[in-house]
Design a protein around this motif. Structure first.
Motif, PDB file in Angstrom:
ATOM      1  N   LYS A   9      -8.240  18.154  -4.243  1.00  0.00           N
ATOM      2  CA  LYS A   9      -7.387  19.345  -3.737  1.00  0.00           C
ATOM      3  C   LYS A   9      -6.786  18.628  -2.507  1.00  0.00           C
ATOM      4  O   LYS A   9      -5.488  18.255  -1.889  1.00  0.00           O
ATOM      5  N   GLY A  10      -7.265  17.852  -1.200  1.00  0.00           N
ATOM      6  CA  GLY A  10      -6.967  17.090  -0.147  1.00  0.00           C
ATOM      7  C   GLY A  10      -5.899  15.484  -0.881  1.00  0.00           C
ATOM      8  O   GLY A  10      -4.831  15.749   0.124  1.00  0.00           O
ATOM      9  N   LEU A  11      -6.418  15.008  -2.261  1.00  0.00           N
ATOM     10  CA  LEU A  11      -5.298  14.134  -1.844  1.00  0.00           C
ATOM     11  C   LEU A  11      -4.174  14.187  -2.455  1.00  0.00           C
ATOM     12  O   LEU A  11      -3.000  14.203  -2.973  1.00  0.00           O
ATOM     13  N   LYS A  12      -4.142  15.333  -3.400  1.00  0.00           N
ATOM     14  CA  LYS A  12      -3.295  16.025  -4.365  1.00  0.00           C
ATOM     15  C   LYS A  12      -1.890  16.433  -3.463  1.00  0.00           C
ATOM     16  O   LYS A  12      -1.233  16.065  -3.104  1.00  0.00           O
ATOM     17  N   GLU A  17       2.812  14.723  -0.021  1.00  0.00           N
ATOM     18  CA  GLU A  17       3.701  13.722   1.909  1.00  0.00           C
ATOM     19  C   GLU A  17       4.347  12.405   1.319  1.00  0.00           C
ATOM     20  O   GLU A  17       5.405  11.656   2.917  1.00  0.00           O
ATOM     21  N   ASN A  18       2.915  11.853   1.208  1.00  0.00           N
ATOM     22  CA  ASN A  18       2.850  10.069   1.502  1.00  0.00           C
ATOM     23  C   ASN A  18       2.299   9.560   0.211  1.00  0.00           C
ATOM     24  O   ASN A  18       0.797   8.659  -0.197  1.00  0.00           O
ATOM     25  N   ALA A  20       2.690   6.968  -1.322  1.00  0.00           N
ATOM     26  CA  ALA A  20       2.141   5.715  -1.130  1.00  0.00           C
ATOM     27  C   ALA A  20       1.078   4.930  -0.677  1.00  0.00           C
ATOM     28  O   ALA A  20       0.557   4.401  -1.221  1.00  0.00           O
ATOM     29  N   LEU A  21       0.522   5.795   0.071  1.00  0.00           N
ATOM     30  CA  LEU A  21      -0.675   5.980   1.031  1.00  0.00           C
ATOM     31  C   LEU A  21      -1.450   5.925  -0.801  1.00  0.00           C
ATOM     32  O   LEU A  21      -3.199   5.943  -1.293  1.00  0.00           O
ATOM     33  N   VAL A  22      -1.789   7.304  -1.532  1.00  0.00           N
ATOM     34  CA  VAL A  22      -2.581   7.613  -2.136  1.00  0.00           C
ATOM     35  C   VAL A  22      -1.982   6.352  -4.269  1.00  0.00           C
ATOM     36  O   VAL A  22      -3.581   6.311  -4.417  1.00  0.00           O
ATOM     37  N   GLU A  23      -1.508   6.180  -3.617  1.00  0.00           N
ATOM     38  CA  GLU A  23      -1.203   4.480  -4.734  1.00  0.00           C
ATOM     39  C   GLU A  23      -2.060   3.789  -4.638  1.00  0.00           C
ATOM     40  O   GLU A  23      -2.829   3.054  -5.289  1.00  0.00           O
ATOM     41  N   ASP A  24      -1.544   3.530  -3.203  1.00  0.00           N
ATOM     42  CA  ASP A  24      -2.006   2.195  -3.036  1.00  0.00           C
ATOM     43  C   ASP A  24      -3.363   2.214  -2.194  1.00  0.00           C
ATOM     44  O   ASP A  24      -3.484   1.070  -2.734  1.00  0.00           O
ATOM     45  N   LYS A  25      -3.490   3.204  -1.475  1.00  0.00           N
ATOM     46  CA  LYS A  25      -4.940   3.080  -0.859  1.00  0.00           C
ATOM     47  C   LYS A  25      -6.191   3.685  -2.103  1.00  0.00           C
ATOM     48  O   LYS A  25      -7.088   3.606  -1.947  1.00  0.00           O
ATOM     49  N   PHE A  26      -5.683   4.496  -2.553  1.00  0.00           N
ATOM     50  CA  PHE A  26      -6.993   5.334  -3.950  1.00  0.00           C
ATOM     51  C   PHE A  26      -6.835   5.270  -5.075  1.00  0.00           C
ATOM     52  O   PHE A  26      -7.316   5.798  -6.237  1.00  0.00           O
ATOM     53  N   GLY A  27      -5.659   4.720  -5.377  1.00  0.00           N
ATOM     54  CA  GLY A  27      -5.462   4.355  -6.740  1.00  0.00           C
ATOM     55  C   GLY A  27      -5.214   5.255  -7.698  1.00  0.00           C
ATOM     56  O   GLY A  27      -5.218   5.636  -8.945  1.00  0.00           O
ATOM     57  N   TYR A  28      -4.751   6.505  -7.205  1.00  0.00           N
ATOM     58  CA  TYR A  28      -3.735   7.360  -8.092  1.00  0.00           C
ATOM     59  C   TYR A  28      -2.506   7.127  -8.437  1.00  0.00           C
ATOM     60  O   TYR A  28      -1.433   7.187  -7.573  1.00  0.00           O
ATOM     61  N   GLN A  34       8.237   5.684  -6.388  1.00  0.00           N
ATOM     62  CA  GLN A  34       8.284   5.011  -6.766  1.00  0.00           C
ATOM     63  C   GLN A  34       8.822   3.729  -5.978  1.00  0.00           C
ATOM     64  O   GLN A  34       8.038   4.126  -3.906  1.00  0.00           O
ATOM     65  N   ASN A  35       8.330   2.579  -6.132  1.00  0.00           N
ATOM     66  CA  ASN A  35       8.300   1.917  -4.529  1.00  0.00           C
ATOM     67  C   ASN A  35       9.092   1.831  -3.844  1.00  0.00           C
ATOM     68  O   ASN A  35       8.524   1.640  -2.792  1.00  0.00           O
ATOM     69  N   GLY A  36       9.921   2.621  -4.333  1.00  0.00           N
ATOM     70  CA  GLY A  36      10.995   2.220  -3.034  1.00  0.00           C
ATOM     71  C   GLY A  36       9.768   2.897  -1.580  1.00  0.00           C
ATOM     72  O   GLY A  36      10.720   3.391  -0.783  1.00  0.00           O
ATOM     73  N   ASP A  37       9.522   4.245  -1.977  1.00  0.00           N
ATOM     74  CA  ASP A  37       8.833   5.092  -1.234  1.00  0.00           C
ATOM     75  C   ASP A  37       7.854   4.411  -0.659  1.00  0.00           C
ATOM     76  O   ASP A  37       7.690   5.059   0.582  1.00  0.00           O
ATOM     77  N   LEU A  38       7.557   3.415  -0.887  1.00  0.00           N
ATOM     78  CA  LEU A  38       6.329   2.685   0.117  1.00  0.00           C
ATOM     79  C   LEU A  38       7.109   2.291   1.560  1.00  0.00           C
ATOM     80  O   LEU A  38       6.384   2.201   2.110  1.00  0.00           O
ATOM     81  N   VAL A  39       7.952   1.163   1.190  1.00  0.00           N
ATOM     82  CA  VAL A  39       9.748   1.665   2.084  1.00  0.00           C
ATOM     83  C   VAL A  39       9.529   2.462   2.812  1.00  0.00           C
ATOM     84  O   VAL A  39       9.190   2.041   4.712  1.00  0.00           O
ATOM     85  N   ASP A  40      10.023   3.851   2.927  1.00  0.00           N
ATOM     86  CA  ASP A  40      10.059   4.812   3.545  1.00  0.00           C
ATOM     87  C   ASP A  40       8.686   5.127   4.166  1.00  0.00           C
ATOM     88  O   ASP A  40       8.353   5.434   5.325  1.00  0.00           O
ATOM     89  N   PHE A  41       7.261   4.835   3.715  1.00  0.00           N
ATOM     90  CA  PHE A  41       6.408   5.339   4.425  1.00  0.00           C
ATOM     91  C   PHE A  41       6.474   4.082   5.434  1.00  0.00           C
ATOM     92  O   PHE A  41       5.814   4.900   6.099  1.00  0.00           O
ATOM     93  N   LEU A  42       6.380   3.006   5.350  1.00  0.00           N
ATOM     94  CA  LEU A  42       5.534   1.960   6.094  1.00  0.00           C
ATOM     95  C   LEU A  42       6.965   2.015   6.881  1.00  0.00           C
ATOM     96  O   LEU A  42       6.675   2.113   9.028  1.00  0.00           O
ATOM     97  N   ASN A  43       7.588   2.085   6.736  1.00  0.00           N
ATOM     98  CA  ASN A  43       8.793   3.113   7.332  1.00  0.00           C
ATOM     99  C   ASN A  43       9.391   3.937   8.659  1.00  0.00           C
ATOM    100  O   ASN A  43       9.765   4.395   9.736  1.00  0.00           O
TER     101      ASN A  43
END
Length: 107
Positions: A9-12, A17-18, A20-28, A34-43
């Motif tokens: 439930k924590g990852l969900k 909220e993030n 990009a973090l869930v996909e990139d760091k945890f592989g879900y 969309q990859n554009g959200d990664l830019v939003d997260f990093l910014n």
């Protein structure tokens, strides 16, 4: 990638909220991400990113406490590793947002 429906439930919650973090760091796979959200997260503001990570850590701690209570050592160990990884990411974000002395002198 792993299906987000199998995540705790924590990852969900963090995926909302993030993603990009869930996909990139945890592989879900986070539906609608969309990859554009990664830019939003990093910014995003570092405080917002840290808040999201702290929320995830709190949720994982609850799952960890349940695993310990139920004597599920494998799950507890896996959750402990996830918590440690998130703490490292949080520290990296905090360190990156602190201006160096040289940057302060230039201002």
């Amino acid at each position: 990638m792993k299906n987000i429906s199998t995540a705790n439930k924590g990852l969900k919650a963090l995926a909302k909220e993030n993603p990009a973090l869930v996909e990139d760091k945890f592989g879900y796979d986070v539906p609608g991400y969309q990859n554009g959200d990664l830019v939003d997260f990093l910014n995003a503001d570092p405080e917002q990113r840290i808040f999201g990570i702290e929320t995830q850590i709190r949720n994982l701690m609850l799952d960890y406490q349940d695993a310990v209570k139920n004597k599920d050592k494998d799950k507890a160990q896996r959750l402990n590793q996830e918590i440690n990884n998130l703490e490292k990411i949080k520290i990296d974000i905090a360190n990156a947002s602190v201006p160096t002395q040289a940057q302060n002198l230039r201002q």
